[in-house]
Write a protein that holds these residues in place. Structure first.
Motif, PDB file in Angstrom:
ATOM      1  N   GLY A  44      -6.265   3.330   5.938  1.00 17.51           N
ATOM      2  CA  GLY A  44      -6.603   1.977   5.509  1.00 17.51           C
ATOM      3  C   GLY A  44      -5.457   1.157   4.961  1.00 17.51           C
ATOM      4  N   ASP A  58       0.817  -1.209   0.000  1.00 17.78           N
ATOM      5  CA  ASP A  58       0.000   0.000   0.000  1.00 17.78           C
ATOM      6  C   ASP A  58       0.851   1.260   0.000  1.00 17.78           C
ATOM      7  OD1 ASP A  58      -2.566  -1.318   0.115  1.00 17.78           O
ATOM      8  OD2 ASP A  58      -2.063  -1.852   2.185  1.00 17.78           O
ATOM      9  N   GLY A  66      -4.292  -1.491  13.173  1.00 17.13           N
ATOM     10  CA  GLY A  66      -5.178  -2.047  12.152  1.00 17.13           C
ATOM     11  C   GLY A  66      -4.474  -2.514  10.902  1.00 17.13           C
ATOM     12  N   GLY A  67      -3.143  -2.341  10.853  1.00 18.83           N
ATOM     13  CA  GLY A  67      -2.375  -2.813   9.705  1.00 18.83           C
ATOM     14  C   GLY A  67      -2.113  -4.301   9.790  1.00 18.83           C
ATOM     15  N   GLU A  68      -1.422  -4.821   8.796  1.00 15.64           N
ATOM     16  CA  GLU A  68      -1.157  -6.257   8.757  1.00 15.64           C
ATOM     17  C   GLU A  68       0.333  -6.593   8.687  1.00 15.64           C
ATOM     18  OE1 GLU A  68      -3.315  -7.765   5.419  1.00 15.64           O
ATOM     19  OE2 GLU A  68      -5.285  -7.358   6.292  1.00 15.64           O
ATOM     20  N   LYS A  69       1.048  -5.951   7.788  1.00 18.99           N
ATOM     21  CA  LYS A  69       2.409  -6.409   7.518  1.00 18.99           C
ATOM     22  C   LYS A  69       3.349  -5.236   7.248  1.00 18.99           C
ATOM     23  CE  LYS A  69       5.765  -9.253   6.201  1.00 18.99           C
ATOM     24  NZ  LYS A  69       6.508 -10.084   7.180  1.00 18.99           N
ATOM     25  N   ALA A  92      -2.210   3.896   8.589  1.00 20.12           N
ATOM     26  CA  ALA A  92      -3.215   2.964   9.106  1.00 20.12           C
ATOM     27  C   ALA A  92      -4.595   3.604   9.105  1.00 20.12           C
ATOM     28  CB  ALA A  92      -2.835   2.504  10.509  1.00 20.12           C
ATOM     29  N   LYS A 140      -2.607  -1.464   4.747  1.00 20.98           N
ATOM     30  CA  LYS A 140      -2.441  -2.747   5.430  1.00 20.98           C
ATOM     31  C   LYS A 140      -1.028  -3.317   5.293  1.00 20.98           C
ATOM     32  CE  LYS A 140      -6.775  -3.048   6.685  1.00 20.98           C
ATOM     33  NZ  LYS A 140      -7.168  -2.941   8.115  1.00 20.98           N
ATOM     34  N   ARG A 141      -0.377  -3.012   4.193  1.00 22.31           N
ATOM     35  CA  ARG A 141       0.932  -3.628   3.921  1.00 22.31           C
ATOM     36  C   ARG A 141       1.939  -2.558   3.518  1.00 22.31           C
ATOM     37  NH1 ARG A 141       1.376  -8.860   2.801  1.00 22.31           N
ATOM     38  NH2 ARG A 141       2.706  -8.502   0.967  1.00 22.31           N
ATOM     39  N   VAL A 177       0.211  -3.335  13.549  1.00 20.22           N
ATOM     40  CA  VAL A 177      -0.897  -4.289  13.700  1.00 20.22           C
ATOM     41  C   VAL A 177      -1.921  -3.758  14.702  1.00 20.22           C
ATOM     42  CG1 VAL A 177      -1.510  -6.591  14.556  1.00 20.22           C
ATOM     43  CG2 VAL A 177       0.432  -6.304  12.996  1.00 20.22           C
TER      44      VAL A 177
END
Length: 338
Positions: free
Chosen positions: A277, A184, A311-314, A274, A279-280, A308
């Motif tokens: 929106g 992102d 709300g993020g992922e990686k 974050a 995520k990566r 994380v």
């Protein structure tokens, strides 16, 4: 004829992840007048009375997370680079690896040059961008030591190589390994320094933090500005990768204390992304030629955990130069031609 001495210098690492060794390292590091550039009494009270006693045990736990059976990643990679560049330069050169703080030490390396009767000494700090607290500190210590010698050989210093094409390409190639995945946003996260140190580097007193976007373009007024050099490094890597301006953000990590440091802070950018929106994230750290605590732990663990929670992922760290053969080639060119 004697050999040419080449002194490679990185920042430093504790001798072990024990609390005692970490405290010893932090004490030497933070007592440097170029690192915490306040009056000596204030620095002593702050470092010896607050930071080292309380930060030592916490930092020791962190060092244990990245320590390997062979030791500190920074020193392991440094030894590999030392070995490879020694082979590449050949018999006309004597190469020593030293750390600004702790071991292997600069005084010991210089003494070996002295005993070997080298014809000249070239000091190559392993920091691509110049900062008073890193490169400047290395240069100052070397000059202080050799100033006491009766016979001083010719000595030269590499100031910076933030725009070296070979170095830029290695960082870009390392990032390319991850570009087959969707990200992102991309971050160029550099080690931060206090804003007061940036202002001190501006001899005109009229540019730093007074001109809008004062660091965004490298000019005659800010050519020795750490932040301006960081921007140029990021820009060159992004050009190599074909990125657009909106694809990446330049930010600064590793803040210590409450004084304002270089902005934007990496942690603040994580919050902003974050909230939008993201995520990566792909993260490059081009202030470090070797993976170390600031990359292996701060980015890969602390910021990953923080992202994380937001709300993020990686967060994916792009590996540093380490002992990449292409970096050894670039380093050879820096040694011979800078």
């Amino acid at each position: 004829m004697g050999k040419k001495g080449i002194l490679l210098v990185n920042l430093g690492t504790p001798d072990s992840p024990s609390t005692a060794d970490v405290r010893k390292y932090l004490d030497e590091f933070l007592m440097d007048e170029r690192v915490i550039d306040i009056n000596a009494i204030g620095r002593t009270l702050l470092v010896k009375g607050i930071i080292v006693p309380f930060r030592g045990p916490k930092s020791a736990k962190i060092y244990k997370e990245i320590w390997t059976d062979a030791g500190s990643p920074l020193l392991i990679n440094g030894n590999k680079v030392h070995e490879e560049i020694t082979k590449k330069l050949g018999d006309d050169y004597m190469v020593e690896l030293a750390m600004r703080y702790q071991t292997p030490s600069i005084p010991d390396a210089l003494e070996r040059f002295k005993q070997a009767k080298v014809d000249s000494i070239k000091v190559v700090p392993l920091f691509p961008q110049y900062a008073s607290a890193s490169t400047g500190s290395v240069h100052q210590l070397v000059m202080e030591i050799v100033s006491k010698w009766q016979a001083i050989p010719p000595i030269s210093f590499v100031n910076s190589y933030y725009d070296h094409p070979g170095m830029i390409k290695v960082f870009a190639d390392n990032a390319r390994k991850h570009l087959d995945q969707k990200w992102d946003h991309i971050l160029f996260s550099f080690h931060g320094i206090p804003q007061r140190q940036m202002r001190k580097a501006d001899v005109s007193g009229e540019h730093c933090l007074k001109v809008e976007n004062c660091c965004s373009v490298l000019t005659e007024n800010n050519k020795y500005c750490y932040s301006a050099q960081c921007h140029q490094t990021a820009r060159l890597i992004s050009d190599e990768l074909g990125l657009k301006k909106e694809d990446f953000t330049i930010c600064y990590q590793s803040r210590l204390g409450n004084d304002p440091w270089m902005k934007p802070y990496t942690s603040d950018i994580l919050k902003e992304l974050a909230a939008k929106g993201a995520k990566r994230l792909l993260v490059l750290c081009p202030a470090f030629v070797s993976d170390c605590l600031e990359t292996l732990y701060e980015i890969s663990f602390e910021y990953q955990e923080e992202f994380v929670e937001l709300g993020g992922e990686k967060i994916q760290l792009v590996e540093s130069l380490n002992d990449n053969p292409a970096w050894i080639d670039a380093l050879e060119d820096i040694i011979l031609n800078k």
